[in-house]
Every structure is written in structure tokens, then in C-alpha cells.
Design a protein around this motif. Structure first.
Motif, PDB file in Angstrom:
ATOM      1  N   LEU A 109      -3.046  -6.540   6.824  1.00 23.09           N
ATOM      2  CA  LEU A 109      -2.935  -7.822   6.127  1.00 23.09           C
ATOM      3  C   LEU A 109      -2.015  -7.715   4.907  1.00 23.09           C
ATOM      4  CD1 LEU A 109      -6.622  -8.929   6.612  1.00 23.09           C
ATOM      5  CD2 LEU A 109      -4.599 -10.222   7.375  1.00 23.09           C
ATOM      6  N   GLU A 110      -1.995  -6.555   4.248  1.00 29.15           N
ATOM      7  CA  GLU A 110      -1.065  -6.363   3.126  1.00 29.15           C
ATOM      8  C   GLU A 110       0.381  -6.479   3.617  1.00 29.15           C
ATOM      9  OE1 GLU A 110      -1.305  -5.974  -0.194  1.00 29.15           O
ATOM     10  OE2 GLU A 110      -3.468  -6.234  -0.193  1.00 29.15           O
ATOM     11  N   ARG A 111       0.677  -5.823   4.735  1.00 29.20           N
ATOM     12  CA  ARG A 111       2.029  -5.897   5.313  1.00 29.20           C
ATOM     13  C   ARG A 111       2.376  -7.360   5.638  1.00 29.20           C
ATOM     14  NH1 ARG A 111       2.019  -4.114  11.214  1.00 29.20           N
ATOM     15  NH2 ARG A 111       1.111  -6.198  11.255  1.00 29.20           N
ATOM     16  N   ASP A 112       1.447  -8.039   6.306  1.00 31.68           N
ATOM     17  CA  ASP A 112       1.702  -9.427   6.699  1.00 31.68           C
ATOM     18  C   ASP A 112       1.782 -10.357   5.486  1.00 31.68           C
ATOM     19  OD1 ASP A 112       1.603  -8.403   9.226  1.00 31.68           O
ATOM     20  OD2 ASP A 112      -0.306  -9.333   9.782  1.00 31.68           O
ATOM     21  N   PHE A 113       1.088  -9.989   4.418  1.00 30.16           N
ATOM     22  CA  PHE A 113       1.088 -10.839   3.215  1.00 30.16           C
ATOM     23  C   PHE A 113       2.498 -10.924   2.615  1.00 30.16           C
ATOM     24  CE2 PHE A 113      -0.325 -12.773  -0.691  1.00 30.16           C
ATOM     25  CZ  PHE A 113      -1.534 -13.351  -0.380  1.00 30.16           C
TER      26      PHE A 113
ATOM     27  N   TRP B 129       0.108   2.769   6.143  1.00 28.02           N
ATOM     28  CA  TRP B 129       0.053   2.587   4.682  1.00 28.02           C
ATOM     29  C   TRP B 129       1.450   2.354   4.127  1.00 28.02           C
ATOM     30  CZ3 TRP B 129      -3.644   1.065   1.759  1.00 28.02           C
ATOM     31  CH2 TRP B 129      -3.568   1.206   0.372  1.00 28.02           C
ATOM     32  N   ARG B 130       2.449   3.031   4.689  1.00 22.05           N
ATOM     33  CA  ARG B 130       3.828   2.809   4.231  1.00 22.05           C
ATOM     34  C   ARG B 130       4.230   1.356   4.501  1.00 22.05           C
ATOM     35  NH1 ARG B 130       6.971   5.643   7.752  1.00 22.05           N
ATOM     36  NH2 ARG B 130       6.755   3.688   8.897  1.00 22.05           N
ATOM     37  N   ASP B 131       3.896   0.853   5.691  1.00 19.90           N
ATOM     38  CA  ASP B 131       4.249  -0.538   6.009  1.00 19.90           C
ATOM     39  C   ASP B 131       3.534  -1.537   5.098  1.00 19.90           C
ATOM     40  OD1 ASP B 131       5.854   0.428   7.970  1.00 19.90           O
ATOM     41  OD2 ASP B 131       4.504  -0.058   9.637  1.00 19.90           O
ATOM     42  N   ALA B 132       2.360  -1.151   4.583  1.00 19.10           N
ATOM     43  CA  ALA B 132       1.622  -2.038   3.672  1.00 19.10           C
ATOM     44  C   ALA B 132       2.247  -2.061   2.285  1.00 19.10           C
ATOM     45  CB  ALA B 132       0.158  -1.585   3.579  1.00 19.10           C
ATOM     46  N   THR B 133       2.975  -1.021   1.938  1.00 22.21           N
ATOM     47  CA  THR B 133       3.429  -0.846   0.549  1.00 22.21           C
ATOM     48  C   THR B 133       4.950  -0.796   0.378  1.00 22.21           C
ATOM     49  OG1 THR B 133       3.140   1.538   0.809  1.00 22.21           O
ATOM     50  CG2 THR B 133       1.301   0.337  -0.193  1.00 22.21           C
ATOM     51  N   VAL B 134       5.675  -0.844   1.494  1.00 23.33           N
ATOM     52  CA  VAL B 134       7.145  -0.898   1.420  1.00 23.33           C
ATOM     53  C   VAL B 134       7.579  -2.056   2.305  1.00 23.33           C
ATOM     54  CG1 VAL B 134       9.311   0.308   1.896  1.00 23.33           C
ATOM     55  CG2 VAL B 134       7.322   1.612   1.123  1.00 23.33           C
ATOM     56  N   HIS B 135       8.259  -3.037   1.704  1.00 23.15           N
ATOM     57  CA  HIS B 135       8.605  -4.239   2.485  1.00 23.15           C
ATOM     58  C   HIS B 135       9.882  -4.866   1.931  1.00 23.15           C
ATOM     59  CE1 HIS B 135       8.307  -8.329   4.118  1.00 23.15           C
ATOM     60  NE2 HIS B 135       7.540  -7.791   5.058  1.00 23.15           N
TER      61      HIS B 135
ATOM     62  N   ALA C 203      -5.392  -0.507  -4.449  1.00 22.34           N
ATOM     63  CA  ALA C 203      -4.453   0.616  -4.291  1.00 22.34           C
ATOM     64  C   ALA C 203      -3.172   0.161  -3.607  1.00 22.34           C
ATOM     65  CB  ALA C 203      -5.108   1.743  -3.489  1.00 22.34           C
ATOM     66  N   ALA C 204      -3.299  -0.750  -2.650  1.00 19.71           N
ATOM     67  CA  ALA C 204      -2.108  -1.221  -1.930  1.00 19.71           C
ATOM     68  C   ALA C 204      -1.123  -1.867  -2.912  1.00 19.71           C
ATOM     69  CB  ALA C 204      -2.519  -2.211  -0.841  1.00 19.71           C
ATOM     70  N   TYR C 205      -1.649  -2.744  -3.785  1.00 22.49           N
ATOM     71  CA  TYR C 205      -0.734  -3.414  -4.723  1.00 22.49           C
ATOM     72  C   TYR C 205      -0.185  -2.444  -5.756  1.00 22.49           C
ATOM     73  CZ  TYR C 205       0.139  -8.320  -3.886  1.00 22.49           C
ATOM     74  OH  TYR C 205       0.651  -9.497  -3.406  1.00 22.49           O
ATOM     75  N   ASN C 206      -1.048  -1.559  -6.239  1.00 28.27           N
ATOM     76  CA  ASN C 206      -0.609  -0.574  -7.230  1.00 28.27           C
ATOM     77  C   ASN C 206       0.555   0.265  -6.668  1.00 28.27           C
ATOM     78  OD1 ASN C 206      -1.650   2.580  -8.324  1.00 28.27           O
ATOM     79  ND2 ASN C 206      -0.950   1.015  -9.754  1.00 28.27           N
ATOM     80  N   GLN C 207       0.375   0.746  -5.454  1.00 28.35           N
ATOM     81  CA  GLN C 207       1.421   1.606  -4.881  1.00 28.35           C
ATOM     82  C   GLN C 207       2.661   0.805  -4.502  1.00 28.35           C
ATOM     83  OE1 GLN C 207       0.196   4.575  -2.102  1.00 28.35           O
ATOM     84  NE2 GLN C 207      -1.608   5.125  -3.299  1.00 28.35           N
ATOM     85  N   ALA C 208       2.449  -0.391  -3.957  1.00 28.49           N
ATOM     86  CA  ALA C 208       3.590  -1.215  -3.543  1.00 28.49           C
ATOM     87  C   ALA C 208       4.523  -1.501  -4.727  1.00 28.49           C
ATOM     88  CB  ALA C 208       3.089  -2.520  -2.932  1.00 28.49           C
ATOM     89  N   TRP C 209       3.943  -1.929  -5.842  1.00 28.26           N
ATOM     90  CA  TRP C 209       4.791  -2.301  -6.983  1.00 28.26           C
ATOM     91  C   TRP C 209       5.364  -1.060  -7.662  1.00 28.26           C
ATOM     92  CZ3 TRP C 209       6.592  -7.127  -7.577  1.00 28.26           C
ATOM     93  CH2 TRP C 209       5.897  -8.168  -6.950  1.00 28.26           C
TER      94      TRP C 209
END
Ligand code: HMH
Length: 206
Positions: free
Chosen positions: A195-199, A16-22, A131-137
Motif C-alpha cells: 500500500l505504501e508503494r501504491d500510495f 521494502w525498496r518498492d515501498a520507499t523508492v518511487h 518506518a516506511a515514511y521515515n526511510q522513504a523521505w
């Protein structure tokens, strides 16, 4: 352990961290992202958002009636979001009529395939996506100009409240679902996180 949205994030902290921190988000926040990289992300995310709207619409078709209010509010937001992407693309002279990159295409196929799943699985999947986008931003806020409006769109408190409601609805649906559905929901969560991480990474492959 009971499967809930929160338990998935707890179980897969690193994924989840890799999906939301890049680096993409970090470079936006530092103001060092290259224009072409940002624009590549923007166009691909528009293509994503179109398919996400279709996925939400399919959820409306199968959700219990007391879950409709939240899902319909999501559809209204995404209507606004698609127009906002179009305005942004026009200002930046970007052609939205572009081929999806392989990661975007795979993500769109995953969202389409969710339509074959029972409601509980679809509910977990749409929660994970939002949730992925909410947390990432949120993790990379505040964003400097010209990225402030992007950070605000998915990091604002209304969007956070919408994501909380999606989690509540997904938890309620999965609580009465069988083991097969639990396994499918977990598999969707993991695919979405990858896929969020790769996006984010696609921005560098424009
Ligand atoms: C890749 C991606 N994930 C989630 C969202 C939120 O809708 C988005 N716009 N794009």
C-alpha cells in the motif's frame, strides 16, 4: 529465525525498496513533480493521517504501560501533523474534504482492521507504517524547496529515533507472541509495504 522488525525488512528487501523508492519522491527531489500531482498526494496523505491518528489511539488502549510514553509522543506529533497539513492545504487552496482514492481507502481500512489484532501485531503494523515514511523521505533527502519541510517532517532525526523506539517495542511484544500472531504481523507488513508503494502512485491518478 526470530521475527523482528529488522528481519522483516531483510526478508523482503525488494518489496521494502518498492515501498520507499518511487518516481514521486525522485521527482520531488529533482524539482520536476507537477504541482497537481504533489497536491493530490498531500490531500490523500492528510486523509491517511487522520486514520493513522485513530490507529495510534487504539494502540494506547491496549499497550503495556511501559510502552505508553512512546505512543503518546506519537499522538502529540500527529496532532501537530494534522494542523500542519491543514495550514499547508489552506496555503495551496486545497480542499481536504475530498473522497479518498481506492488505495487510500484500502489503507485506511487496513489500519482500522488492525484494531482487531492483539497488541503485538498492532505494534509491528504501526512501526512498519512510520518506518516506511521515515526511510522513504530519508532516502530522497535533501529535498529542494518547496518540498524541504516535507522531507524534514518524516526524515528528521527525532522521527528516526521515534521509529527506532517503535521497533524496539514491537520486537519486545512479538518476542512473546505465538505463531498465529507472527503470521498476522508478517501479513500486515506485506500489505503495508504494497500500500505504501501504491500510495505514491496515487499522485498520478488525481
Ligand atoms: C502513506 C503514509 N504512510 C506513512 C505515513 C507516516 O505517518 C504517512 N503520513 N503516510
Amino acid at each position: 529465525m526470530t521475527l523482528t522488525c529488522a528481519s522483516l525488512i531483510e526478508k523482503y528487501t525488494d518489496i521494502w525498496r518498492d515501498a520507499t523508492v518511487h518516481p514521486f519522491l525522485q521527482q520531488c527531489q529533482a524539482g520536476t513533480i507537477q504541482l497537481s500531482q504533489f497536491n493530490t498526494w498531500l490531500v490523500q496523505d492528510y486523509l491517511f493521517a487522520v486514520e493513522c491518528a485513530r490507529m495510534l489511539a487504539r494502540l494506547v488502549g491496549v499497550a503495556p504501560s511501559d510502552h505508553l510514553d512512546i505512543l503518546l509522543s506519537g499522538l502529540v506529533s500527529i496532532k501537530d501533523e494534522l494542523q500542519w497539513f491543514q495550514r499547508n492545504a489552506a496555503t495551496r487552496n486545497l480542499d481536504l474534504n475530498t473522497q479518498p482514492q481506492p488505495t487510500c481507502r484500502e489503507y485506511c481500512h487496513l489500519m482500522a482492521s488492525a484494531g482487531q489484532q492483539p497488541y503485538a501485531v498492532q505494534a509491528v503494523a504501526i512501526w512498519a507504517i512510520e518506518a516506511a515514511y521515515n526511510q522513504a523521505w530519508r532516502k530522497h533527502s535533501p529535498m529542494p524547496e518547496p518540498y524541504t519541510e516535507f522531507g524534514d517532517r518524516w526524515g528528521n532525526s527525532n522521527f528516526s529515533a521515534y521509529v527506532d523506539e517503535l521497533a524496539r517495542q514491537a520486537d519486545a511484544a512479538i518476542a512473546v507472541a505465538d505463531k498465529t500472531q507472527h503470521q498476522a504481523a508478517e501479513a500486515f507488513f506485506l500489505d503495508i509495504a504494497r500500500l505504501e508503494r501504491d500510495f505514491w502512485q496515487m499522485a498520478y491518478q488525481g
